[in-house]
Motif scaffolding. Structure first.
Motif, PDB file in Angstrom:
ATOM      1  N   ARG A 127      61.478  43.920   8.383  1.00 24.51           N
ATOM      2  CA  ARG A 127      61.146  42.924   7.365  1.00 24.51           C
ATOM      3  C   ARG A 127      62.395  42.190   6.878  1.00 24.51           C
ATOM      4  N   GLY A 182      51.854  48.427  10.166  1.00 23.09           N
ATOM      5  CA  GLY A 182      50.945  47.808   9.202  1.00 23.09           C
ATOM      6  C   GLY A 182      51.667  46.910   8.225  1.00 23.09           C
ATOM      7  N   GLU A 183      52.859  47.322   7.788  1.00 23.30           N
ATOM      8  CA  GLU A 183      53.644  46.506   6.860  1.00 23.30           C
ATOM      9  C   GLU A 183      54.082  45.194   7.512  1.00 23.30           C
ATOM     10  N   ARG A 187      51.171  42.898   7.915  1.00 23.70           N
ATOM     11  CA  ARG A 187      50.842  42.248   6.644  1.00 23.70           C
ATOM     12  C   ARG A 187      51.728  41.028   6.409  1.00 23.70           C
ATOM     13  N   VAL A 188      53.023  41.193   6.682  1.00 22.45           N
ATOM     14  CA  VAL A 188      53.972  40.092   6.481  1.00 22.45           C
ATOM     15  C   VAL A 188      53.643  38.927   7.409  1.00 22.45           C
ATOM     16  N   ARG A 219      50.809  38.237   8.851  1.00 20.70           N
ATOM     17  CA  ARG A 219      49.545  37.627   8.421  1.00 20.70           C
ATOM     18  C   ARG A 219      49.775  36.672   7.250  1.00 20.70           C
ATOM     19  N   SER A 220      50.625  37.094   6.306  1.00 22.37           N
ATOM     20  CA  SER A 220      50.891  36.229   5.146  1.00 22.37           C
ATOM     21  C   SER A 220      51.582  34.944   5.584  1.00 22.37           C
ATOM     22  N   ASP A 266      48.973  32.718   7.048  1.00 27.20           N
ATOM     23  CA  ASP A 266      48.179  32.102   5.985  1.00 27.20           C
ATOM     24  C   ASP A 266      48.894  30.899   5.380  1.00 27.20           C
TER      25      ASP A 266
END
Length: 233
Positions: free
Chosen positions: A154, A183-184, A187-188, A190-191, A194
């Motif tokens: 990240r 998963g973390e 999530r990043v 995916r954001s 978006d």
């Protein structure tokens, strides 16, 4: 106009032809996953796209900036200044993070915008802190990479985003991570999707590709065998 376009890319290492005429166009805001078996040409394609390797033939462009054109069946690359401009348009997140171990998290994120882009330190640091918060790393800015217990990927994403690229490339972003950390990172990404960040993701993980992609490209034997929506592919 496409953010990124590679046309008829060919690349051989000695007698082994790894890319056999690969063409890919990526539009603004699109998330494209490149899948396929090991040895199929995914990493070589990514390395050619990000100028870590040179194509033998084919063209490469980022918007209006042409990195390589084709003359007499060979790729001819632009000059140093033009390629420097091209490099400002993309970011690359490596599989093994490639963070500087002796830099803090904040310095890892801020170093290139300050030293390469010559941007204002206070402005860059403020943006970096916001990026770290977005990555779920608030309060970790003074830690060193070895202290993050899995957050290195990240930080690498934040570092790439700090350069404000128009397109972000990922090389197997979850392959070195356990399921929780995968998963973390998912999530990043995916954001970012978006927020309509343009991304190209090389991955072996089908569920990951299905979850984040607008388009999936199947590369095998140095050619694109199939491409379409995740449901189609």
């Amino acid at each position: 106009m496409a953010v990124f376009e590679m046309r008829n890319a060919r690349k051989a290492f000695g007698l082994l032809e790894v890319l056999k005429g690969v063409s890919l166009k990526v539009e603004k805001g699109e998330v494209v996953s490149i899948i396929g078996p090991s040895g199929g040409g995914k990493s070589t394609m990514l390395r050619c796209a990000t100028l870590l390797e040179t194509m033998d033939s084919g063209t490469l462009a980022y918007g209006e900036n042409v990195a390589a054109r084709e003359e007499n069946g060979k790729s001819v690359y632009a000059g140093k200044a033009a390629l420097a401009q091209v490099r400002r348009q993309f970011g690359l997140v490596f599989q093994q993070f490639d963070l500087f171990p002796h830099y803090t998290v904040l310095k890892n994120v801020c170093d290139a915008p300050i030293s390469v882009q010559k941007r204002d330190r206070a402005e860059v640091e403020a943006e970096a802190m916001a990026l770290l918060d977005k990555m779920g790393l608030k309060g970790k800015e003074n830690a060193y990479p070895y202290q993050l217990s899995g957050g290195q990927q990240r930080v690498a994403i934040a570092r790439a985003l700090a350069m404000k690229p128009e397109i972000l490339f990922f090389d197997e972003p979850t392959s070195a991570l356990d399921p929780l950390l995968t998963g973390e990172v998912l999530r990043v990404i995916r954001s970012l999707a978006d927020e309509h960040m343009t991304m190209v993701i090389v991955t072996h993980e089908m569920p990951f590709a299905r979850a984040v992609s607008d388009r999936v490209v199947f590369l095998d034997g140095g050619v694109i065998v199939e491409q379409g929506s995740p449901e189609q592919v």
